[in-house]
Scaffold this motif. Sequence first.
Motif, PDB file in Angstrom:
ATOM      1  N   LEU A 176      16.195 -26.696  12.589  1.00 39.77           N
ATOM      2  CA  LEU A 176      16.887 -26.679  13.875  1.00 39.77           C
ATOM      3  C   LEU A 176      15.932 -27.037  15.007  1.00 39.77           C
ATOM      4  O   LEU A 176      16.287 -27.799  15.915  1.00 39.77           O
ATOM      5  N   ALA A 177      14.720 -26.507  14.949  1.00 39.48           N
ATOM      6  CA  ALA A 177      13.736 -26.792  15.993  1.00 39.48           C
ATOM      7  C   ALA A 177      13.375 -28.275  16.019  1.00 39.48           C
ATOM      8  O   ALA A 177      13.267 -28.884  17.090  1.00 39.48           O
ATOM      9  N   ALA A 178      13.201 -28.863  14.835  1.00 36.14           N
ATOM     10  CA  ALA A 178      12.848 -30.284  14.751  1.00 36.14           C
ATOM     11  C   ALA A 178      13.949 -31.168  15.314  1.00 36.14           C
ATOM     12  O   ALA A 178      13.679 -32.242  15.872  1.00 36.14           O
ATOM     13  N   ALA A 179      15.201 -30.720  15.182  1.00 43.45           N
ATOM     14  CA  ALA A 179      16.343 -31.487  15.691  1.00 43.45           C
ATOM     15  C   ALA A 179      16.658 -31.156  17.147  1.00 43.45           C
ATOM     16  O   ALA A 179      17.574 -31.738  17.732  1.00 43.45           O
ATOM     17  N   GLY A 180      15.910 -30.223  17.716  1.00 42.20           N
ATOM     18  CA  GLY A 180      16.154 -29.832  19.100  1.00 42.20           C
ATOM     19  C   GLY A 180      17.467 -29.089  19.277  1.00 42.20           C
ATOM     20  O   GLY A 180      18.153 -29.265  20.284  1.00 42.20           O
ATOM     21  N   VAL A 181      17.796 -28.245  18.293  1.00 42.04           N
ATOM     22  CA  VAL A 181      19.073 -27.526  18.312  1.00 42.04           C
ATOM     23  C   VAL A 181      18.817 -26.023  18.357  1.00 42.04           C
ATOM     24  O   VAL A 181      18.029 -25.502  17.565  1.00 42.04           O
ATOM     25  N   ARG A 182      19.495 -25.357  19.248  1.00 40.51           N
ATOM     26  CA  ARG A 182      19.361 -23.908  19.392  1.00 40.51           C
ATOM     27  C   ARG A 182      20.512 -23.213  18.691  1.00 40.51           C
ATOM     28  O   ARG A 182      21.647 -23.680  18.734  1.00 40.51           O
ATOM     29  N   ASN A 183      20.229 -22.099  18.036  1.00 36.19           N
ATOM     30  CA  ASN A 183      21.267 -21.278  17.421  1.00 36.19           C
ATOM     31  C   ASN A 183      21.155 -19.849  17.928  1.00 36.19           C
ATOM     32  O   ASN A 183      20.051 -19.302  18.035  1.00 36.19           O
ATOM     33  N   VAL A 184      22.305 -19.245  18.231  1.00 38.15           N
ATOM     34  CA  VAL A 184      22.365 -17.811  18.516  1.00 38.15           C
ATOM     35  C   VAL A 184      23.405 -17.213  17.576  1.00 38.15           C
ATOM     36  O   VAL A 184      24.462 -17.802  17.353  1.00 38.15           O
TER      37      VAL A 184
END
Length: 215
Positions: A167-175
């Motif tokens: 997720l970090a590599a794709a620039g995506v945040r998860n909550v």
Amino acid sequence: MMDRQETARLIAGDLLAIRAVFFRPDEPFRWASGILSPVYCDNRLTLTAPEVRLHVEQSLARLIPEEYPSVEVLMGTSTAGIAHAAITAHILGLPMGYVRSGAKDHGRQNRIEGRLDPGRKVVVVEDLISTGGSVLEVVDALREAGADVLGIASIFTYGMQQGIDRLAAAGVRNVSLTSFDAVAEEAAKQGYIRPEDVSRLIRFRNNPSSEEWRL
């Protein structure tokens, strides 16, 4: 209003109460990836438990505006995230759609269902996050369609490093509403598992490709 930790405990307890989380440290489940897991989480069971479903959707309806205040559209993952996206969007008064695992082979051959104009600010609704692969395919499809994907809101996350890194590599945040650690802790408190099993579960979470946690 509940804080984030209270919500995590509530949802963890709900998942345990309806047996949506299965623990088998001594007879692990085999995932499609081949990984042997002491835990299997089936959040689809929340849909047939009205009180739990209400907790989940109300919690998502609080979480999403707090974390993504500029959200304009919710998009569910196919199939597990569709119902949660629909109910939460109804509570929030937002448009909703969903992303298929692949384009249809008939009609308009849509992969994204529901109107999505380029530039719209989207939050993806997912039931659980493990390695992150499937939800990133949804994010990619939305980005290709011109959406501004703000991030993901999920019910449960395993917290696996592989998923975090992807997720970090794709620039995506998860909550997420709750986590593997919160569920394991609550399961031990309520007697679903032995206290000594918690450390085994955390070892699995830390390195799922290894079977050292079974020792």
